[in-house]
Scaffold this active site. Structure first.
Site, mmCIF file in Angstrom:
data_model
loop_
_atom_site.group_PDB
_atom_site.id
_atom_site.type_symbol
_atom_site.label_atom_id
_atom_site.label_comp_id
_atom_site.label_asym_id
_atom_site.label_seq_id
_atom_site.Cartn_x
_atom_site.Cartn_y
_atom_site.Cartn_z
ATOM 1 N N LYS A 96 -8.063 60.987 27.153
ATOM 2 C CA LYS A 96 -6.614 60.900 27.252
ATOM 3 C C LYS A 96 -5.989 61.906 28.231
ATOM 4 O O LYS A 96 -5.963 61.646 29.422
ATOM 5 C CB LYS A 96 -6.007 60.955 25.853
ATOM 6 C CG LYS A 96 -6.493 59.734 25.027
ATOM 7 C CD LYS A 96 -5.775 59.480 23.740
ATOM 8 C CE LYS A 96 -6.117 58.113 23.178
ATOM 9 N NZ LYS A 96 -7.041 58.068 22.047
ATOM 10 N N ASP A 136 -13.854 65.821 17.848
ATOM 11 C CA ASP A 136 -13.316 64.750 18.673
ATOM 12 C C ASP A 136 -11.870 65.108 19.006
ATOM 13 O O ASP A 136 -10.965 64.938 18.192
ATOM 14 C CB ASP A 136 -13.390 63.407 17.956
ATOM 15 C CG ASP A 136 -12.877 62.271 18.847
ATOM 16 O OD1 ASP A 136 -12.265 62.565 19.896
ATOM 17 O OD2 ASP A 136 -13.084 61.105 18.492
ATOM 18 N N TYR A 160 -10.847 58.171 13.993
ATOM 19 C CA TYR A 160 -11.338 57.182 14.944
ATOM 20 C C TYR A 160 -12.052 57.914 16.064
ATOM 21 O O TYR A 160 -11.537 58.891 16.595
ATOM 22 C CB TYR A 160 -10.159 56.375 15.498
ATOM 23 C CG TYR A 160 -10.535 55.346 16.553
ATOM 24 C CD1 TYR A 160 -11.328 54.246 16.224
ATOM 25 C CD2 TYR A 160 -10.072 55.458 17.860
ATOM 26 C CE1 TYR A 160 -11.659 53.291 17.179
ATOM 27 C CE2 TYR A 160 -10.397 54.499 18.819
ATOM 28 C CZ TYR A 160 -11.195 53.419 18.473
ATOM 29 O OH TYR A 160 -11.503 52.470 19.423
HETATM 30 C C1 LIG Z 1 -8.314 57.310 21.748
HETATM 31 C C2 LIG Z 1 -9.390 57.958 20.969
HETATM 32 C C3 LIG Z 1 -10.742 57.646 21.175
HETATM 33 C C4 LIG Z 1 -11.191 56.534 22.049
HETATM 34 O O1 LIG Z 1 -10.846 56.710 23.372
HETATM 35 P P1 LIG Z 1 -10.765 55.435 24.354
HETATM 36 O O2 LIG Z 1 -10.487 56.025 25.684
HETATM 37 O O3 LIG Z 1 -9.680 54.559 23.812
HETATM 38 O O4 LIG Z 1 -12.089 54.752 24.277
HETATM 39 C C5 LIG Z 1 -11.693 58.392 20.493
HETATM 40 N N1 LIG Z 1 -11.341 59.375 19.652
HETATM 41 C C6 LIG Z 1 -10.046 59.685 19.428
HETATM 42 C C7 LIG Z 1 -9.720 60.808 18.503
HETATM 43 C C8 LIG Z 1 -9.026 58.979 20.057
HETATM 44 O O5 LIG Z 1 -7.755 59.262 19.787
#
Ligand SMILES: *Cc1c(COP(=O)(O)O)cnc(C)c1O
Length: 436
Positions: A276, A243, A148
């Site tokens: 995060k 990511d 994601y």
């Molecule tokens: C949480 C997450 C996102 C999205 O971040 P948001 O602050 O919720 O928009 C993107 N990539 C990864 C790997 C994530 O865990």
């Protein structure tokens, strides 16, 4: 207020919420759709715990889906946020704290020479993608099933019918032509990776990957797979985009890339997406990479990107205070040991009752599966026995332990979790498996 007639205040709030907010929540996984039941409305949180609308206490293994690595209400973070708030909430002009946070992030992640701060992981991922395309002058991208990267249109996509074909949208409202440049491959599948580069390598702007995938529970990219991702990107001139919104500063101070760098000599990604933990619970995220790529961004270069609240002074204060705490010697050793203790304890609890169970962790991030061996890709993760997972989730919830309300989500241990919290969690699991 005490609940009357056995009516939970969580139910009352959920009903009110559903009247004014779609599904009663502002982000879908909070709704408990996968596991059933009523979401817990959080009244307050402290350390490793939160209390719901009924005043029931839970050991929190979500920590806002990762940001709360110090636990809730860490005194140094609270103080920094309170002080920053007194000086103003937002200016729309630069501040010293943004520079400090950028310096603090870059200091821990050698592949980063520059970063830009934004307000969410989605925004960071979307901007990184635009920059990768702008910097390479190419349109096609690779992503992996089960990873994601936020909800930007081009990334809401699942695999098409074959490697020659591109993906299909996973959300209504995403036109097929918007994902027509996104190739979706199976995670850890070397053969598909080779084939995809052979077919499309010269047109690829980037390969985007969660190095330790936390949005399909917890699945590591294998070392040979990651090594090949790096080599093929270099060979074909595509950018390798990590990511690390979830894994960044969560699995190690140097993030997941520092772990791969130990296993693959000279390894580093070209770009990194963070979120995060770097915001410590405030809306803050970032993307970064080498100077030559990052200087393609406006106002220096032709790739546009902007944000009214980007580098917000209160959020950056929260992030900086968090980074200061997690940079202290021994932080990840202690956190990692505690997380391992949790996974080992849960595994023993299940095995003692003859139930299949396995798990994995890195730093303060973990995953567990109600199966005998760790899955290597999304399809395998999704073979988990759903009803059995849901029974486990609710059994633990009743016992005051809050795990992710979906079998495809990772879990998080914070520095505030004690051995006693872990023991209580394992005891609850033991009781559940004995009943199950
Ligand atoms: C949480 C997450 C996102 C999205 O971040 P948001 O602050 O919720 O928009 C993107 N990539 C990864 C790997 C994530 O865990």
């Amino acid at each position: 207020m005490a609940p009357s007639n056995n009516t939970s205040l969580n139910d009352v709030l959920f009903n009110r919420a559903k009247a004014v907010i779609p599904g009663g929540v502002n982000s879908p996984v909070r709704a408990f759709r996968a596991v059933g039941g009523t979401p817990r409305f959080v009244k307050r949180a402290q350390g490793a715990y939160f209390w719901d609308a009924d005043g029931k206490q839970y050991i929190d293994y979500i920590g806002s889906w990762g940001p709360m690595i110090l636990g809730h209400g860490h005194p140094a973070v609270l103080e920094a946020v309170q002080k920053a708030a007194l000086d103003g909430f937002s200016f729309g002009a630069p501040t010293e704290r943004e520079v400090e946070l950028a310096e603090a992030i870059i200091a821990q992640v050698p592949s980063l020479e520059m970063v830009r701060l934004v307000s969410s992981g989605t925004e960071a991922g979307m901007s990184a993608l635009r920059l990768a395309r702008g910097a390479t002058g190419r349109s096609k991208i690779i992503k992996f099933e089960g990873c994601y990267h936020g909800h930007a249109d081009a990334l809401l996509v699942k695999a098409g019918s074959g490697l020659a074909t591109f993906g299909n949208p996973t959300s209504a409202g995403v036109p097929p032509e918007v994902v027509a440049q996104t190739l979706v491959l199976e995670y850890n599948n070397l053969e598909q990776l080779e084939e995809a580069f052979k077919l499309h390598g010269a047109e690829l702007a980037c390969l985007m990957i969660e190095p330790i995938a936390g949005n399909m529970n917890f699945v590591r990219a294998s070392v040979p797979f990651m090594k090949r991702c790096r080599e093929l990107c270099r060979q074909y001139g595509a950018l390798l985009v990590f990511d690390e919104v979830m894994s960044g500063f969560r699995v190690a101070l140097g993030s997941a890339q520092s772990i791969y760098a130990q296993l693959i000599p000279g390894f580093e990604p070209d770009m990194t997406v963070l979120g995060k933990v770097i915001g410590g619970g405030m809306p803050l995220a970032a993307f970064g990479g080498k100077r030559a790529v990052m200087e393609k961004l406006a106002p220096l270069g032709p790739v546009y990107q902007a944000g009214t609240l980007s580098g917000n002074p209160v959020a950056t204060a929260c992030g900086l205070a968090t980074l200061r705490e997690i940079s202290k010697p021994g932080f990840y050793e202690t956190l990692g040991a505690r997380t391992q203790r949790l996974v080992a304890g849960l595994t023993q609890a299940a095995h003692a009752a003859g139930q299949p169970f396995c798990g994995d962790s890195e730093g303060g991030m973990f995953g567990f599966f109600l199966m005998d061996t760790l899955p290597q890709n999304y399809a395998k993760v999704m073979t988990t026995d759903g009803p059995k997972f849901n029974a486990f989730f609710h059994g633990m919830l009743d016992a005051g332990v809050y795990f992710a309300p979906a079998l495809y989500e990772a879990g998080f241990v914070s520095a505030a979790h004690t051995d006693a919290d872990i023991d209580a969690t394992v005891a609850a699991a033991r009781a559940h498996f004995a009943r199950a």
